[in-house]
Design a protein around this motif. Structure first.
Motif, short mmCIF file in Angstrom:
data_model
loop_
_atom_site.label_atom_id
_atom_site.label_comp_id
_atom_site.label_asym_id
_atom_site.label_seq_id
_atom_site.Cartn_x
_atom_site.Cartn_y
_atom_site.Cartn_z
N THR A 1 -51.73 -37.77 -3.78
CA THR A 1 -52.65 -38.90 -2.46
C THR A 1 -51.29 -40.16 -2.88
O THR A 1 -51.64 -40.99 -2.39
CB THR A 1 -53.59 -39.10 -1.96
N THR A 2 -51.03 -40.36 -4.55
CA THR A 2 -50.25 -41.50 -4.23
C THR A 2 -49.42 -41.38 -3.10
O THR A 2 -47.88 -40.54 -2.83
CB THR A 2 -49.80 -40.83 -5.88
N THR A 3 -48.77 -42.28 -2.90
CA THR A 3 -47.62 -42.90 -2.38
C THR A 3 -46.69 -43.73 -2.07
O THR A 3 -46.54 -44.66 -3.24
CB THR A 3 -48.32 -43.75 -0.69
N VAL A 4 -45.55 -43.00 -2.34
CA VAL A 4 -44.20 -43.75 -2.80
C VAL A 4 -43.67 -44.87 -1.90
O VAL A 4 -43.08 -44.16 -1.22
CB VAL A 4 -43.11 -42.74 -3.54
N GLU A 5 -43.54 -46.14 -2.67
CA GLU A 5 -42.33 -47.32 -1.43
C GLU A 5 -41.56 -48.44 -2.23
O GLU A 5 -40.97 -48.03 -3.06
CB GLU A 5 -43.50 -48.52 -1.30
N THR B 1 -37.53 -34.17 -2.31
CA THR B 1 -37.40 -34.67 -0.92
C THR B 1 -37.10 -34.00 0.45
O THR B 1 -36.16 -32.65 0.35
CB THR B 1 -36.95 -35.84 -0.82
N PHE C 1 -46.31 -35.50 -2.00
CA PHE C 1 -46.15 -37.33 -2.28
C PHE C 1 -45.16 -38.43 -1.22
O PHE C 1 -44.35 -37.65 -0.78
CB PHE C 1 -44.89 -38.37 -3.47
N PRO C 2 -46.23 -38.65 0.48
CA PRO C 2 -45.25 -39.60 0.31
C PRO C 2 -45.39 -41.19 0.21
O PRO C 2 -44.68 -41.54 -1.00
CB PRO C 2 -46.56 -40.14 1.69
N VAL C 3 -43.38 -40.81 1.35
CA VAL C 3 -42.79 -42.12 0.37
C VAL C 3 -42.24 -42.62 1.74
O VAL C 3 -41.85 -42.02 2.27
CB VAL C 3 -41.43 -41.11 -0.27
N THR C 4 -42.09 -44.18 1.39
CA THR C 4 -41.56 -45.05 2.76
C THR C 4 -40.73 -45.75 2.56
O THR C 4 -40.96 -46.26 1.56
CB THR C 4 -42.93 -45.90 2.63
N ARG D 1 -41.37 -37.34 2.91
CA ARG D 1 -41.76 -36.27 1.65
C ARG D 1 -41.35 -36.31 0.89
O ARG D 1 -40.41 -35.92 0.81
CB ARG D 1 -43.01 -35.64 1.82
N ARG E 1 -39.47 -42.32 7.14
CA ARG E 1 -40.40 -41.94 5.96
C ARG E 1 -40.64 -40.70 5.65
O ARG E 1 -39.95 -39.94 6.96
CB ARG E 1 -42.03 -42.55 6.34
#
Length: 105
Positions: free
Chosen positions: A32-36, A56, A96-99, A83, A81
């Motif tokens: 659940t770690t989001t990468v920004e 990605t 990992f979600p990426v924003t 992932r 956005r």
């Protein structure tokens, strides 16, 4: 009264559930770690497990590379956005979600 076959099937099912509960493993194994990251910048983070394949979803938003030391480096390409999706050596999913946010002025 249970026959031997149904008893064996139930015992195996309970043993499997018990083994999963005692191992502490998450059933989905998703992260659940989001990468920004900002456009044009790179961030590094440690992957939780040894990966077999990872990348990605949309290279027009972010790209990534896994370093020999197990660190993932994500570079922002365009605002949006996406992932990071992969599988570890046990074929469990890593997500990992990426924003990607705008660059600093």
């Amino acid at each position: 009264m249970m026959d031997r076959r149904s008893f064996a099937i139930r015992a195996l099912g309970l043993a499997g559930c018990l083994a999963l509960a005692l191992s502490g493993a998450d059933a989905s194994a998703q992260t659940t770690t989001t990468v920004e990251v900002r456009v044009g910048e790179t961030v590094s983070f440690a992957l939780p497990r040894l990966v077999q394949i990872i990348d990605t979803e949309d290279h027009s938003i972010a790209t990534m590379v896994v370093m020999p030391d197990g660190q993932a480096r994500v570079t922002g390409v365009a605002v949006g956005r996406t992932r990071i999706i992969g599988r570890d050596i046990a074929q469990l999913p890593l997500i990992f979600p990426v924003t990607v946010i705008p660059a600093r002025p």
